[in-house]
Design an enzyme around this catalytic site. Structure first.
Site, PDB file in Angstrom:
ATOM      1  N   HIS A 234       0.851  -1.196   0.000  1.00 17.72           N
ATOM      2  CA  HIS A 234       0.000   0.000   0.000  1.00 17.72           C
ATOM      3  C   HIS A 234       0.883   1.241   0.000  1.00 17.72           C
ATOM      4  O   HIS A 234       2.085   1.154   0.268  1.00 17.72           O
ATOM      5  CB  HIS A 234      -0.905   0.027   1.240  1.00 17.72           C
ATOM      6  CG  HIS A 234      -0.130   0.193   2.526  1.00 17.72           C
ATOM      7  ND1 HIS A 234       0.499  -0.854   3.167  1.00 17.72           N
ATOM      8  CD2 HIS A 234       0.147   1.293   3.281  1.00 17.72           C
ATOM      9  CE1 HIS A 234       1.117  -0.428   4.248  1.00 17.72           C
ATOM     10  NE2 HIS A 234       0.929   0.883   4.347  1.00 17.72           N
ATOM     11  N   ASP A 236       0.862   5.148   1.907  1.00 13.19           N
ATOM     12  CA  ASP A 236       0.185   5.874   2.978  1.00 13.19           C
ATOM     13  C   ASP A 236      -0.495   7.097   2.360  1.00 13.19           C
ATOM     14  O   ASP A 236       0.021   7.681   1.412  1.00 13.19           O
ATOM     15  CB  ASP A 236       1.182   6.289   4.065  1.00 13.19           C
ATOM     16  CG  ASP A 236       1.784   5.078   4.776  1.00 13.19           C
ATOM     17  OD1 ASP A 236       1.200   3.976   4.701  1.00 13.19           O
ATOM     18  OD2 ASP A 236       2.855   5.226   5.403  1.00 13.19           O
ATOM     19  N   ARG A 301       7.157  -8.651  15.527  1.00 21.48           N
ATOM     20  CA  ARG A 301       7.486  -7.284  15.104  1.00 21.48           C
ATOM     21  C   ARG A 301       6.448  -6.290  15.637  1.00 21.48           C
ATOM     22  O   ARG A 301       5.249  -6.581  15.620  1.00 21.48           O
ATOM     23  CB  ARG A 301       7.498  -7.229  13.572  1.00 21.48           C
ATOM     24  CG  ARG A 301       7.696  -5.835  13.008  1.00 21.48           C
ATOM     25  CD  ARG A 301       7.603  -5.847  11.470  1.00 21.48           C
ATOM     26  NE  ARG A 301       7.578  -4.485  10.971  1.00 21.48           N
ATOM     27  CZ  ARG A 301       8.665  -3.761  10.755  1.00 21.48           C
ATOM     28  NH1 ARG A 301       9.861  -4.287  10.956  1.00 21.48           N
ATOM     29  NH2 ARG A 301       8.566  -2.530  10.317  1.00 21.48           N
TER      30      ARG A 301
HETATM   31  C1  LIG Z   1      -4.915   8.267   9.279  1.00 16.23           C
HETATM   32  C2  LIG Z   1      -4.833   7.011   8.882  1.00 16.23           C
HETATM   33  C3  LIG Z   1      -3.832   6.503   7.911  1.00 16.23           C
HETATM   34  C4  LIG Z   1      -4.222   5.040   7.738  1.00 16.23           C
HETATM   35  C5  LIG Z   1      -5.688   5.060   8.014  1.00 16.23           C
HETATM   36  C6  LIG Z   1      -5.751   5.909   9.277  1.00 16.23           C
HETATM   37  O1  LIG Z   1      -7.065   6.230   9.572  1.00 16.23           O
HETATM   38  C7  LIG Z   1      -5.153   5.192  10.469  1.00 16.23           C
HETATM   39  C8  LIG Z   1      -4.472   3.925  10.036  1.00 16.23           C
HETATM   40  C9  LIG Z   1      -3.580   4.157   8.824  1.00 16.23           C
HETATM   41  C10 LIG Z   1      -3.291   2.858   8.106  1.00 16.23           C
HETATM   42  C11 LIG Z   1      -2.181   2.018   8.766  1.00 16.23           C
HETATM   43  C12 LIG Z   1      -1.967   0.733   7.927  1.00 16.23           C
HETATM   44  C13 LIG Z   1      -1.877   1.030   6.424  1.00 16.23           C
HETATM   45  C14 LIG Z   1      -3.027   1.981   5.991  1.00 16.23           C
HETATM   46  C15 LIG Z   1      -3.075   2.141   4.483  1.00 16.23           C
HETATM   47  C16 LIG Z   1      -4.284   1.458   6.641  1.00 16.23           C
HETATM   48  O2  LIG Z   1      -5.024   0.614   6.179  1.00 16.23           O
HETATM   49  O3  LIG Z   1      -4.466   2.058   7.868  1.00 16.23           O
HETATM   50  C17 LIG Z   1      -2.868   3.295   6.726  1.00 16.23           C
HETATM   51  C18 LIG Z   1      -3.886   4.397   6.395  1.00 16.23           C
HETATM   52  C19 LIG Z   1      -3.501   5.375   5.319  1.00 16.23           C
HETATM   53  O4  LIG Z   1      -2.349   5.835   5.216  1.00 16.23           O
HETATM   54  O5  LIG Z   1      -4.409   5.679   4.548  1.00 16.23           O
HETATM   55  O1  AKG Z   2       5.081  -2.034  10.292  1.00 13.90           O
HETATM   56  C1  AKG Z   2       5.583  -1.377   9.413  1.00 13.90           C
HETATM   57  O2  AKG Z   2       6.783  -1.289   9.264  1.00 13.90           O
HETATM   58  C2  AKG Z   2       4.751  -0.658   8.388  1.00 13.90           C
HETATM   59  C3  AKG Z   2       3.511  -0.039   8.932  1.00 13.90           C
HETATM   60  C4  AKG Z   2       2.782   0.692   7.878  1.00 13.90           C
HETATM   61  O3  AKG Z   2       3.093   0.624   6.720  1.00 13.90           O
HETATM   62  C5  AKG Z   2       1.645   1.525   8.249  1.00 13.90           C
HETATM   63  O4  AKG Z   2       1.238   1.536   9.440  1.00 13.90           O
HETATM   64  O5  AKG Z   2       1.129   2.216   7.338  1.00 13.90           O
HETATM   65 FE   FE2 Z   3       2.124   2.193   5.563  1.00 12.97          FE
END
Ligand SMILES: C=C1C[C@]23C[C@@]1(O)CC[C@H]2[C@@]12CCC[C@@](C)(C(=O)O1)[C@H]2[C@@H]3C(=O)O
Ligand code: AKG
Ligand code: FE2
Length: 355
Positions: A234, A236, A301
């Site tokens: 993915h 961010d 982890r």
């Molecule tokens: C602000 C945010 C970024 C995130 C979605 C969230 O609401 C909180 C969790 C974040 C996260 C962490 C894992 C990967 C990700 C793509 C997800 O599914 O939740 C990211 C989100 C993001 O960057 O869109």
């Molecule tokens: O655990 C990690 O190193 C990655 C976490 C991550 O990609 C995320 O929280 O968006």
């Molecule tokens: Fe991420």
């Protein structure tokens, strides 16, 4: 009324399997639900070949270096990522956050479920938000905080939740000032460092205000890591992510021509990566980083991700440097509109706002 980041993320109506993590304590074999079909891309053999070729890794940058603007700009153009040292976030605070995260994830599953993210909510305990886009589930559990963690921490520790909240608050404060510092350095490297000029333009003025989220990630050791995925590939969504990883490998970034490249833990360093909104602001000069986590069969982890972005109601648009002729590659977009597109279309979201 202003939209908060958590409201912007609060839109989906999910099935329980896209909220409730596996009870990892009771599972000794990889369940079918978590066994991904192996393609070359995902196989450990392909991964191994690339590691043996010892590809270059993301740069480690000293925040106090006199060349910090150039170093960060180059790292973001080449990798969309760097590791930063001398960041002034006390290691004792980072250790405290990790300890509290470990304490949370080691609670019995039935207790963790008391803090479960609601089906239309953004915060609390649960699987990654991207889960509905994949047919298999991830070897991962997370806890999302936006602002105070009190509401969910109280459900876990009715009489002792303050310490958890204080530690998370302190960490978020430190992260906010570090993220702001890094944002200014990156804007400078893009040739758009004149704050007064930028503030005349209402879209970019909002870059100097922020909203954020903190995500605690847990990837228990896995009985069959070759077939499992910790966190699926993915990017961010927001401007910048600042990540702490414990001493257990697992994070990888995808590089055109090289494939999946590990980002090894560097003691004391924090990882900074470009998110989709920064990719837009930089007019695609900084790539948004496609990354994933692979699980480990002996080690657990943990990672702590801080997501930094502008307010949900603000508009983000490419900031063009006055010294270069550039054509905007994206149309202006409200942060909440972009989050909505990402929630619906995941990887297609950026294409949908391209001009
Ligand atoms: C602000 C945010 C970024 C995130 C979605 C969230 O609401 C909180 C969790 C974040 C996260 C962490 C894992 C990967 C990700 C793509 C997800 O599914 O939740 C990211 C989100 C993001 O960057 O869109
Ligand atoms: O655990 C990690 O190193 C990655 C976490 C991550 O990609 C995320 O929280 O968006
Ligand atoms: Fe991420």
């Amino acid at each position: 009324m202003a939209t908060s980041l958590s409201q912007a993320y609060r839109d989906t109506h999910l099935q329980p399997k896209h909220i409730i993590p596996l009870d990892f304590d009771t599972v000794h074999e990889l369940p079918e639900s978590h066994a991904w079909i192996q393609t070359d891309e995902f196989s450990r053999a392909a991964y191994q070949i690339r590691v043996n070729q010892s590809p270059a890794t993301v740069p480690v940058i000293d925040l106090r270096s006199p060349d910090v603007v150039e170093l960060m700009g180059n790292a973001c153009r080449r990798w969309g990522m760097f590791q930063v040292t001398n960041h002034d976030v006390p290691s004792s605070l980072v250790d405290d956050v990790v300890e509290h995260a470990q304490r949370l994830f080691s609670l019995p599953a039935e207790l963790k479920l008391k803090a479960l993210r609601s089906p239309s909510g953004a915060t609390g305990y649960g699987v990654a938000r991207i889960s509905p886009f994949f047919s298999k589930l991830m070897w991962h559990e997370g806890f999302t905080i936006m602002g105070s963690a009190a509401e969910h921490a109280q459900q876990l520790w009715p009489h002792h939740y303050e310490e958890f909240c204080d530690v998370m608050d302190n960490y978020q404060k430190k992260m906010k000032s570090l993220a702001y510092k890094i944002l200014l350095l990156l804007l400078k490297s893009l040739g758009v460092d004149d704050q007064e000029d930028q503030q005349m333009d209402c879209s970019s003025a909002s870059l100097y205000q922020s909203e954020s989220a903190l995500q605690l990630n847990s990837y228990p050791s896995c009985p069959n890591p070759n077939q499992a995925v910790g966190l699926a590939p993915h990017t961010d969504s927001l401007l910048l992510t600042i990540l702490h990883q414990n001493d257990t490998n697992g994070l990888q970034i995808f590089q055109e021509g090289t494939g999946w490249t590990p980002v090894p833990p560097v003691p004391g360093a924090l990882i900074v990566n470009v998110g989709d909104l920064m990719h837009i602001v930089s007019n695609a000069r900084f790539p948004t980083v496609y990354h994933r986590v692979v699980p480990n069969n002996t080690r657990h982890r943990f990672s702590i991700a801080y997501f930094y972005g502008p307010p949900a109601d603000s508009v983000v648009a490419p900031l063009l440097s006055s010294s270069e002729v550039q054509i905007p590659r994206f149309r202006p977009v409200k942060v909440k509109e972009y989050i909505g597109l990402k929630n619906k279309h995941l990887e297609e979201a950026l294409h949908l706002i391209r001009v």
